[in-house]
Design an enzyme around this catalytic site. Sequence first.
Site, PDB file in Angstrom:
ATOM      1  CB  SER A 137     -16.867 -15.913  -4.372  1.00 26.91           C
ATOM      2  OG  SER A 137     -15.743 -15.054  -4.348  1.00 26.91           O
ATOM      3  CG  ASP A 141     -12.160 -12.751 -15.243  1.00 30.01           C
ATOM      4  OD1 ASP A 141     -11.009 -13.063 -14.875  1.00 30.01           O
ATOM      5  OD2 ASP A 141     -12.460 -11.606 -15.621  1.00 30.01           O
ATOM      6  N   GLY A 200     -14.617 -19.092 -16.335  1.00 29.78           N
ATOM      7  CA  GLY A 200     -15.938 -18.698 -15.837  1.00 29.78           C
ATOM      8  C   GLY A 200     -16.455 -17.405 -16.431  1.00 29.78           C
ATOM      9  CG  ASN A 228      -7.232 -13.600 -12.035  1.00 26.36           C
ATOM     10  OD1 ASN A 228      -6.487 -12.651 -12.226  1.00 26.36           O
ATOM     11  ND2 ASN A 228      -7.608 -14.406 -13.004  1.00 26.36           N
TER      12      ASN A 228
END
Length: 167
Positions: free
Chosen positions: A119, A34, A32, A24
């Site tokens: 995404s 990240d 997720g 982000n």
Amino acid sequence: MALIEVVQGDITRQDVDAIVAAANTSLMGGGGVDGAIHRAAGRRLAEAGAAIGPCRPGDAMATPAFDLDPPITHVIHTVGPVWNGGQHGEGEVLASCYRRCLEVADELGVRTIAIPAVSTGVYGFPAQRAARIAVATVRSSPTSVEVIRLIAFDRETYDVLTAVLGE
Ligand code: APR
């Protein structure tokens, strides 16, 4: 011309020079992929991200890999588009993520890179459409990277990416 391959697995366990985080804008971690990368890299990753962020959607920025296992030396953080129906430039922003990740990889002298399905999780981008954009973009982006590994975390994503790559 880079070799493009699809692998199903955990991006934090890949034997590549750099891995991409679907981040982000804060670059301070999230859920997720990240979250998985931040857990594996340790808290210094969020500190390094905070020092260079924010990162605009479609852009990419690199930090060291900290506690991630070798040969990974860098994390390239990219911020994908949030899916909003497809009429708000989401495709162009996603393509930009892949292009910018390869540009940043080139600046670092990275030769092998693993990129997740940016995404297509929390941000809701349809997997098939995202796969087509990912493959088309890495195929058309001039880069010194020799191996581009598109990482699928689940079988469905693996099948979609493999089918698109084989088209
Ligand atoms: N290795 C590889 N791929 C993974 C892993 C992993 N360990 N964990 C999840 N994925 C996959 C998901 O299955 C999905 O296909 O990464 C893809 C991207 O999903 P997200 O991680 O949800 O990323 P995205 O949709 O881009 O949303 C980004 O979510 O976690 C937050 O901070 C992040 O706000 C940002 C948003």
